[in-house]
Design a protein around this motif. Structure first.
Motif, PDB file in Angstrom:
ATOM      1  N   ILE A   1       0.813  -1.213   0.000  1.00 50.40           N
ATOM      2  CA  ILE A   1       0.000   0.000   0.000  1.00 50.40           C
ATOM      3  C   ILE A   1       0.852   1.271   0.000  1.00 50.40           C
ATOM      4  O   ILE A   1       0.351   2.357  -0.298  1.00 50.40           O
ATOM      5  CB  ILE A   1      -0.962  -0.016   1.215  1.00 50.40           C
TER       6      ILE A   1
ATOM      7  N   VAL B   1       3.344   2.337  -2.055  1.00 53.85           N
ATOM      8  CA  VAL B   1       3.577   2.989  -3.352  1.00 53.85           C
ATOM      9  C   VAL B   1       2.342   3.759  -3.823  1.00 53.85           C
ATOM     10  O   VAL B   1       2.446   4.946  -4.151  1.00 53.85           O
ATOM     11  CB  VAL B   1       4.054   1.962  -4.397  1.00 53.85           C
ATOM     12  N   PRO B   2       1.139   3.152  -3.853  1.00 53.01           N
ATOM     13  CA  PRO B   2      -0.031   3.951  -4.239  1.00 53.01           C
ATOM     14  C   PRO B   2      -0.312   5.082  -3.258  1.00 53.01           C
ATOM     15  O   PRO B   2      -0.724   6.174  -3.664  1.00 53.01           O
ATOM     16  CB  PRO B   2      -1.191   2.955  -4.251  1.00 53.01           C
ATOM     17  N   GLY B   3      -0.057   4.853  -1.989  1.00 53.15           N
ATOM     18  CA  GLY B   3      -0.264   5.911  -1.005  1.00 53.15           C
ATOM     19  C   GLY B   3       0.679   7.082  -1.228  1.00 53.15           C
ATOM     20  O   GLY B   3       0.284   8.247  -1.140  1.00 53.15           O
TER      21      GLY B   3
ATOM     22  N   LEU C   1       2.090   7.972  -4.094  1.00 56.56           N
ATOM     23  CA  LEU C   1       1.671   8.678  -5.311  1.00 56.56           C
ATOM     24  C   LEU C   1       0.459   9.563  -5.046  1.00 56.56           C
ATOM     25  O   LEU C   1       0.408  10.724  -5.479  1.00 56.56           O
ATOM     26  CB  LEU C   1       1.370   7.681  -6.431  1.00 56.56           C
ATOM     27  N   PHE C   2      -0.524   9.026  -4.324  1.00 51.15           N
ATOM     28  CA  PHE C   2      -1.721   9.809  -4.038  1.00 51.15           C
ATOM     29  C   PHE C   2      -1.390  11.050  -3.218  1.00 51.15           C
ATOM     30  O   PHE C   2      -1.795  12.163  -3.561  1.00 51.15           O
ATOM     31  CB  PHE C   2      -2.759   8.966  -3.294  1.00 51.15           C
TER      32      PHE C   2
END
Length: 162
Positions: free
Chosen positions: A10, A12-14, A16-17
Motif C-alpha cells: 500500500i 507505493v499507491p499511497g 503517489l496519491f
C-alpha cells in the motif's frame, strides 16, 4: 500508517496519491479558497492531539499483531515506545498547553518575529527590530503580541496571485 506495516504494498499507491494531493491542495488553499476566518494557531493543538491519538492506535494495533504472531519481544518493545510517546505527550502539554500568554495562539510567522525581537532586546536592551509588526517600543510584551494578532495578514493573501 497502521496498515503500511502489515501490507507494505500500500505504500507505493499511497505515496503517489499524497504527493499529487499535496500539490493540488496547496494550490487550492493558497490561490482558490478564500478563508472565511483565521484561527490564529488554534487548530494546531487539535491536529497535534489527533496525530498522537493515531500514533497510539498504530502502536497498540502493532502490539496486538505482534503478540498474535508470537513475537513477544517486539510487542513489548512497541509497548515501551507507547510509554515513551505518552511521556513526550505529557511533557509537551506541560510545556506549551498551559500557556496563559497571548503567544499561545500566534501564527508561526508572527511568533518568529516576536522571538527575534525579544532576542534582540535581550542582546541590546532595546526592542528595535525590522519587523513592521513590532516597531513600537513603548508597549509591554502582551500589548505587542495583541497588536500583532490584529495586524497579521495571511502571506498568500497579502500578495497578488501568480
Amino acid at each position: 500508517m497502521t496498515y503500511a506495516v502489515m501490507a507494505p504494498v500500500i505504500l507505493v499507491p499511497g505515496l503517489l496519491f499524497f504527493a499529487m494531493a499535496q500539490v493540488v491542495y496547496r494550490h487550492q488553499l493558497l490561490y482558490v479558497y478564500v478563508p472565511i476566518f483565521e484561527s490564529g494557531g488554534r487548530l494546531g493543538p487539535i491536529i497535534y492531539r489527533r496525530t498522537l491519538f493515531s500514533l497510539f492506535i498504530f502502536q497498540f494495533t502493532m502490539t496486538g499483531v505482534l503478540f498474535v504472531k508470537h513475537a513477544y519481544y517486539e510487542g513489548y518493545a512497541v509497548l515501551a515506545l507507547s510509554v515513551v510517546t505518552f511521556a513526550y505527550k505529557t511533557h509537551l502539554q506541560a510545556t506549551y498547553a498551559k500557556s496563559g500568554s497571548v503567544a499561545h495562539h500566534l501564527p508561526m510567522e508572527l511568533a518568529c518575529a516576536v522571538d527575534d525581537a525579544m532576542r534582540h532586546r535581550e542582546e541590546t536592551g532595546s526592542l528595535k527590530t525590522t519587523s513592521p509588526v513590532l516597531q513600537r517600543t513603548d508597549e509591554d510584551d502582551d500589548a505587542i503580541l495583541l497588536r500583532g494578532l490584529h495586524e497579521y495578514v495571511q502571506p498568500s493573501l497579502a500578495g497578488g496571485t501568480p
